[in-house]
Design an enzyme around this catalytic site. Structure first.
Site, PDB file in Angstrom:
ATOM      1  N   ALA A 124       0.846  -1.194   0.000  1.00 46.40           N
ATOM      2  CA  ALA A 124       0.000   0.000   0.000  1.00 46.40           C
ATOM      3  C   ALA A 124       0.879   1.240   0.000  1.00 46.40           C
ATOM      4  O   ALA A 124       1.862   1.316   0.731  1.00 46.40           O
ATOM      5  CB  ALA A 124      -0.911   0.004   1.223  1.00 46.40           C
ATOM      6  N   LYS A 125       0.510   2.208  -0.830  1.00 48.59           N
ATOM      7  CA  LYS A 125       1.220   3.489  -0.842  1.00 48.59           C
ATOM      8  C   LYS A 125       0.487   4.395   0.142  1.00 48.59           C
ATOM      9  O   LYS A 125      -0.414   5.167  -0.223  1.00 48.59           O
ATOM     10  CB  LYS A 125       1.235   4.084  -2.253  1.00 48.59           C
ATOM     11  CG  LYS A 125       2.205   5.249  -2.436  1.00 48.59           C
ATOM     12  CD  LYS A 125       2.284   5.651  -3.899  1.00 48.59           C
ATOM     13  CE  LYS A 125       3.193   6.841  -4.123  1.00 48.59           C
ATOM     14  NZ  LYS A 125       4.610   6.539  -3.881  1.00 48.59           N
TER      15      LYS A 125
END
Length: 315
Positions: free
Chosen positions: A157-158
Protein backbone atom coordinates in the site's frame (compact mmCIF):
# COMPACT_ATOMS: atom_id res chain seq x y z
CA UNK A 1 8.26 25.41 -2.50
CA UNK A 2 5.24 24.35 -4.49
CA UNK A 3 4.05 26.64 -7.25
CA UNK A 4 0.25 26.78 -6.88
CA UNK A 5 -1.99 25.96 -9.78
CA UNK A 6 -5.52 27.30 -10.06
CA UNK A 7 -7.72 24.39 -9.01
CA UNK A 8 -7.75 21.25 -6.88
CA UNK A 9 -10.39 18.55 -7.19
CA UNK A 10 -12.12 17.78 -3.87
CA UNK A 11 -14.84 15.15 -3.60
CA UNK A 12 -16.16 15.78 -7.08
CA UNK A 13 -15.79 19.56 -7.33
CA UNK A 14 -12.97 21.86 -8.36
CA UNK A 15 -12.04 24.41 -5.71
CA UNK A 16 -9.38 27.16 -5.60
CA UNK A 17 -5.92 25.96 -4.56
CA UNK A 18 -5.91 28.04 -1.37
CA UNK A 19 -9.23 26.57 -0.20
CA UNK A 20 -7.92 22.99 -0.15
CA UNK A 21 -7.41 22.94 3.62
CA UNK A 22 -8.19 20.52 6.45
CA UNK A 23 -8.85 20.84 10.18
CA UNK A 24 -5.83 20.34 12.45
CA UNK A 25 -7.75 17.56 14.24
CA UNK A 26 -8.46 15.62 11.08
CA UNK A 27 -7.66 11.97 11.70
CA UNK A 28 -4.88 12.01 9.10
CA UNK A 29 -2.89 14.61 11.02
CA UNK A 30 -2.54 12.55 14.20
CA UNK A 31 -2.48 9.06 12.71
CA UNK A 32 -1.14 9.30 9.15
CA UNK A 33 -4.29 7.78 7.70
CA UNK A 34 -3.88 8.54 4.01
CA UNK A 35 -3.22 6.72 0.76
CA UNK A 36 -1.89 8.51 -2.27
CA UNK A 37 -0.21 8.33 -5.66
CA UNK A 38 2.34 10.28 -7.65
CA UNK A 39 1.66 10.47 -11.39
CA UNK A 40 3.44 12.33 -14.16
CA UNK A 41 1.77 14.06 -17.06
CA UNK A 42 4.21 14.61 -19.91
CA UNK A 43 4.26 17.14 -22.73
CA UNK A 44 4.15 15.17 -25.98
CA UNK A 45 3.93 16.35 -29.61
CA UNK A 46 0.22 15.52 -29.47
CA UNK A 47 -0.34 17.44 -26.23
CA UNK A 48 -0.26 16.53 -22.54
CA UNK A 49 -0.52 12.83 -21.72
CA UNK A 50 -0.68 11.11 -18.33
CA UNK A 51 1.71 8.20 -17.86
CA UNK A 52 0.07 4.90 -16.90
CA UNK A 53 -2.92 6.66 -15.43
CA UNK A 54 -5.12 3.61 -14.92
CA UNK A 55 -2.32 1.59 -13.33
CA UNK A 56 -1.78 4.36 -10.79
CA UNK A 57 -5.51 4.63 -10.09
CA UNK A 58 -5.68 0.87 -9.61
CA UNK A 59 -2.86 1.01 -7.06
CA UNK A 60 -4.62 3.86 -5.25
CA UNK A 61 -7.78 1.75 -5.07
CA UNK A 62 -5.77 -1.25 -3.86
CA UNK A 63 -4.13 0.85 -1.13
CA UNK A 64 -7.51 2.14 -0.01
CA UNK A 65 -8.96 -1.38 0.06
CA UNK A 66 -6.12 -2.63 2.27
CA UNK A 67 -6.83 0.18 4.74
CA UNK A 68 -10.64 -0.26 4.54
CA UNK A 69 -11.14 3.19 3.03
CA UNK A 70 -14.14 3.67 0.78
CA UNK A 71 -13.07 6.19 -1.86
CA UNK A 72 -16.63 6.79 -2.99
CA UNK A 73 -15.61 6.95 -6.66
CA UNK A 74 -14.92 4.33 -9.28
CA UNK A 75 -11.50 4.00 -10.82
CA UNK A 76 -12.93 5.29 -14.09
CA UNK A 77 -14.34 8.39 -12.39
CA UNK A 78 -11.02 9.15 -10.71
CA UNK A 79 -9.09 8.70 -13.96
CA UNK A 80 -11.46 11.06 -15.79
CA UNK A 81 -11.21 13.59 -12.95
CA UNK A 82 -7.41 13.61 -13.20
CA UNK A 83 -7.56 14.28 -16.92
CA UNK A 84 -10.01 17.09 -16.21
CA UNK A 85 -7.66 18.41 -13.53
CA UNK A 86 -4.89 18.85 -16.11
CA UNK A 87 -7.31 20.56 -18.49
CA UNK A 88 -8.75 22.91 -15.85
CA UNK A 89 -5.27 24.03 -14.83
CA UNK A 90 -4.13 24.34 -18.46
CA UNK A 91 -1.00 22.27 -17.85
CA UNK A 92 1.29 21.04 -20.62
CA UNK A 93 3.13 18.81 -18.16
CA UNK A 94 2.82 18.33 -14.42
CA UNK A 95 3.00 16.06 -11.42
CA UNK A 96 -0.37 14.79 -10.19
CA UNK A 97 -1.05 13.94 -6.55
CA UNK A 98 -4.26 12.01 -5.80
CA UNK A 99 -4.68 11.58 -2.06
CA UNK A 100 -7.43 10.10 0.10
CA UNK A 101 -7.46 10.99 3.78
CA UNK A 102 -9.40 10.15 6.91
CA UNK A 103 -10.82 13.57 7.62
CA UNK A 104 -12.36 15.44 10.57
CA UNK A 105 -14.81 13.54 12.73
CA UNK A 106 -13.82 11.26 15.57
CA UNK A 107 -10.52 11.15 17.46
CA UNK A 108 -8.79 7.94 18.46
CA UNK A 109 -6.96 5.09 16.80
CA UNK A 110 -10.16 3.64 15.33
CA UNK A 111 -10.58 5.45 11.99
CA UNK A 112 -13.87 3.94 10.86
CA UNK A 113 -16.10 6.80 12.03
CA UNK A 114 -14.17 9.42 10.08
CA UNK A 115 -15.20 10.45 6.56
CA UNK A 116 -12.83 9.78 3.66
CA UNK A 117 -12.02 12.89 1.61
CA UNK A 118 -10.42 12.60 -1.83
CA UNK A 119 -8.26 15.36 -3.29
CA UNK A 120 -6.56 15.58 -6.69
CA UNK A 121 -3.88 18.22 -7.16
CA UNK A 122 -1.23 18.97 -9.78
CA UNK A 123 1.77 21.24 -10.09
CA UNK A 124 5.02 21.67 -11.98
CA UNK A 125 7.80 19.44 -10.68
CA UNK A 126 11.19 18.86 -12.28
CA UNK A 127 13.55 15.94 -11.92
CA UNK A 128 13.32 14.58 -8.38
CA UNK A 129 17.05 13.93 -7.91
CA UNK A 130 18.18 16.79 -10.16
CA UNK A 131 18.37 17.39 -13.90
CA UNK A 132 22.00 16.30 -14.09
CA UNK A 133 21.29 13.04 -12.24
CA UNK A 134 19.74 11.32 -15.27
CA UNK A 135 23.11 11.33 -17.03
CA UNK A 136 25.69 11.75 -14.28
CA UNK A 137 24.08 9.63 -11.60
CA UNK A 138 23.80 10.20 -7.87
CA UNK A 139 25.80 9.27 -4.78
CA UNK A 140 23.85 7.17 -2.29
CA UNK A 141 24.37 5.22 0.92
CA UNK A 142 22.96 2.12 2.55
CA UNK A 143 20.72 3.39 5.31
CA UNK A 144 20.91 2.33 8.93
CA UNK A 145 17.10 2.33 8.87
CA UNK A 146 15.43 -0.90 7.70
CA UNK A 147 12.30 -1.10 5.63
CA UNK A 148 9.06 -1.90 7.42
CA UNK A 149 8.85 -5.57 8.36
CA UNK A 150 6.21 -7.93 6.93
CA UNK A 151 2.90 -8.01 8.77
CA UNK A 152 3.51 -4.62 10.39
CA UNK A 153 2.62 -1.93 7.85
CA UNK A 154 1.61 -3.23 4.41
CA UNK A 155 4.39 -2.40 1.95
CA UNK A 156 2.10 -3.01 -1.04
CA UNK A 157 0.00 0.00 0.00
CA UNK A 158 1.22 3.49 -0.84
CA UNK A 159 0.17 4.94 2.50
CA UNK A 160 1.19 8.16 4.20
CA UNK A 161 2.23 6.37 7.39
CA UNK A 162 4.79 4.27 5.49
CA UNK A 163 6.61 7.41 4.48
CA UNK A 164 7.68 8.21 8.02
CA UNK A 165 10.10 5.33 7.45
CA UNK A 166 11.07 6.88 4.11
CA UNK A 167 11.70 10.25 5.75
CA UNK A 168 14.17 8.71 8.21
CA UNK A 169 16.05 7.09 5.32
CA UNK A 170 16.08 10.31 3.29
CA UNK A 171 17.07 12.63 6.15
CA UNK A 172 19.92 10.39 7.22
CA UNK A 173 21.25 10.25 3.66
CA UNK A 174 21.07 14.02 3.12
CA UNK A 175 22.60 14.80 6.51
CA UNK A 176 25.57 12.58 5.61
CA UNK A 177 26.08 14.18 2.19
CA UNK A 178 24.27 11.71 -0.06
CA UNK A 179 21.39 12.27 -2.47
CA UNK A 180 19.45 9.21 -1.36
CA UNK A 181 19.52 6.14 0.86
CA UNK A 182 19.01 2.46 0.11
CA UNK A 183 17.13 0.51 2.78
CA UNK A 184 17.51 -3.17 3.57
CA UNK A 185 14.58 -5.36 4.52
CA UNK A 186 14.10 -7.13 7.86
CA UNK A 187 16.29 -10.03 6.71
CA UNK A 188 19.12 -7.71 5.67
CA UNK A 189 18.58 -7.93 1.91
CA UNK A 190 18.28 -4.93 -0.42
CA UNK A 191 14.75 -3.50 -0.49
CA UNK A 192 14.47 -0.05 -2.13
CA UNK A 193 15.20 3.66 -1.76
CA UNK A 194 13.16 6.07 0.31
CA UNK A 195 10.82 6.58 -2.64
CA UNK A 196 12.26 4.50 -5.48
CA UNK A 197 12.65 0.89 -6.55
CA UNK A 198 16.16 -0.34 -7.35
CA UNK A 199 17.78 -2.37 -10.13
CA UNK A 200 21.30 -3.79 -10.43
CA UNK A 201 23.19 -4.96 -13.51
CA UNK A 202 25.74 -7.74 -13.23
CA UNK A 203 27.26 -9.44 -16.31
CA UNK A 204 24.49 -8.11 -18.56
CA UNK A 205 21.68 -9.42 -16.34
CA UNK A 206 19.19 -7.17 -14.55
CA UNK A 207 18.46 -7.94 -10.90
CA UNK A 208 15.72 -6.39 -8.76
CA UNK A 209 14.31 -7.31 -5.33
CA UNK A 210 10.95 -9.13 -5.30
CA UNK A 211 7.80 -7.58 -3.85
CA UNK A 212 8.27 -9.75 -0.75
CA UNK A 213 11.33 -7.68 0.23
CA UNK A 214 9.10 -4.87 1.58
CA UNK A 215 8.97 -3.37 -1.92
CA UNK A 216 6.22 -1.10 -3.24
CA UNK A 217 4.97 -2.44 -6.59
CA UNK A 218 6.26 0.52 -8.58
CA UNK A 219 4.60 1.47 -11.84
CA UNK A 220 7.93 2.63 -13.30
CA UNK A 221 9.51 -0.58 -11.99
CA UNK A 222 6.96 -2.55 -13.99
CA UNK A 223 7.63 -0.37 -17.04
CA UNK A 224 11.35 -1.15 -16.85
CA UNK A 225 10.62 -4.87 -16.57
CA UNK A 226 8.54 -4.69 -19.77
CA UNK A 227 11.13 -2.64 -21.62
CA UNK A 228 13.93 -4.99 -20.56
CA UNK A 229 11.99 -7.97 -21.88
CA UNK A 230 11.47 -6.32 -25.25
CA UNK A 231 15.14 -5.26 -25.39
CA UNK A 232 16.24 -8.86 -24.66
CA UNK A 233 17.84 -7.88 -21.37
CA UNK A 234 17.60 -10.86 -18.98
CA UNK A 235 15.81 -10.02 -15.73
CA UNK A 236 15.90 -11.80 -12.39
CA UNK A 237 13.55 -10.87 -9.54
CA UNK A 238 15.39 -12.25 -6.52
CA UNK A 239 16.72 -11.37 -3.09
CA UNK A 240 19.76 -9.12 -3.41
CA UNK A 241 22.55 -9.28 -0.80
CA UNK A 242 23.89 -5.91 0.34
CA UNK A 243 27.40 -6.66 -0.94
CA UNK A 244 26.08 -7.10 -4.47
CA UNK A 245 25.50 -3.34 -4.51
CA UNK A 246 29.27 -2.84 -4.34
CA UNK A 247 30.21 -5.28 -7.10
CA UNK A 248 27.39 -4.50 -9.54
CA UNK A 249 28.31 -3.15 -12.98
CA UNK A 250 25.40 -0.70 -12.87
CA UNK A 251 22.75 0.32 -10.35
CA UNK A 252 19.77 2.61 -10.91
CA UNK A 253 16.60 3.84 -9.22
CA UNK A 254 13.16 3.84 -10.78
CA UNK A 255 10.07 5.78 -9.75
CA UNK A 256 7.48 8.26 -10.95
CA UNK A 257 9.51 11.15 -9.55
CA UNK A 258 12.98 9.68 -10.16
CA UNK A 259 12.05 8.09 -13.53
CA UNK A 260 15.25 6.11 -14.30
CA UNK A 261 18.15 7.61 -12.35
CA UNK A 262 21.61 5.97 -12.38
CA UNK A 263 23.61 5.55 -9.18
CA UNK A 264 27.29 6.37 -9.50
CA UNK A 265 28.47 5.43 -6.01
CA UNK A 266 27.20 3.58 -2.94
CA UNK A 267 28.84 4.23 0.43
CA UNK A 268 31.53 6.09 -1.54
CA UNK A 269 32.36 2.96 -3.54
CA UNK A 270 32.08 3.70 -7.30
CA UNK A 271 29.46 1.67 -9.15
CA UNK A 272 31.09 0.18 -12.25
CA UNK A 273 33.05 2.98 -13.89
CA UNK A 274 31.44 5.63 -11.70
CA UNK A 275 28.90 6.89 -14.23
CA UNK A 276 25.79 5.79 -16.10
CA UNK A 277 26.26 2.37 -17.68
CA UNK A 278 25.15 1.15 -21.12
CA UNK A 279 22.14 -0.89 -19.99
CA UNK A 280 20.83 1.95 -17.84
CA UNK A 281 21.23 4.32 -20.77
CA UNK A 282 19.51 1.87 -23.13
CA UNK A 283 16.52 1.57 -20.81
CA UNK A 284 16.39 5.36 -20.31
CA UNK A 285 16.33 5.97 -24.05
CA UNK A 286 13.55 3.43 -24.58
CA UNK A 287 11.54 4.85 -21.67
CA UNK A 288 11.84 8.50 -22.65
CA UNK A 289 11.20 7.71 -26.31
CA UNK A 290 7.73 6.50 -25.35
CA UNK A 291 6.84 9.33 -22.99
CA UNK A 292 8.28 12.02 -25.26
CA UNK A 293 6.32 10.71 -28.23
CA UNK A 294 9.46 9.86 -30.22
CA UNK A 295 8.48 6.18 -30.33
CA UNK A 296 5.04 4.58 -30.75
CA UNK A 297 3.18 3.97 -27.51
CA UNK A 298 2.87 0.24 -28.17
CA UNK A 299 2.16 -0.44 -24.48
CA UNK A 300 -0.77 1.95 -24.21
CA UNK A 301 0.96 3.79 -21.37
CA UNK A 302 -0.09 7.33 -22.30
CA UNK A 303 -3.56 8.73 -21.65
CA UNK A 304 -3.92 11.87 -23.81
CA UNK A 305 -5.52 14.89 -22.20
CA UNK A 306 -7.74 16.33 -24.90
CA UNK A 307 -8.52 20.01 -24.55
CA UNK A 308 -12.20 20.76 -24.09
CA UNK A 309 -14.44 23.05 -22.07
CA UNK A 310 -13.95 22.37 -18.33
CA UNK A 311 -17.01 21.31 -16.32
CA UNK A 312 -17.80 21.29 -12.63
CA UNK A 313 -15.71 24.33 -11.73
CA UNK A 314 -16.87 26.55 -8.87
CA UNK A 315 -16.75 30.17 -10.01
Amino acid sequence: MLTPTQRIWHNGRFIPWEQATIHVLSHVVSYGTSVFEGIRCYATPAGPAIFRLRDHVRRLADSAKIYRMDLGYTREQLAEAMQELVRVNDMESCYIRPIAIRAYGDMGVNPLNNPVDVYLACWLWGKYLGEEALAGGVDVCVSSWKRIAPNTLPALAKAGANYMNSQLIKMEAITNGYAEGIALDEAGYVSEGSGENIFLVRDGRLHTPPLGASVLPGVTRDSVLRLAHDLDIPVVETIVPREMLYIADEVFFTGTAAEITPIRSIDRIPVGKGHRGPITEKLQKAFFAVIDGAAPDRYGWLSPVHVRQPVGVDK
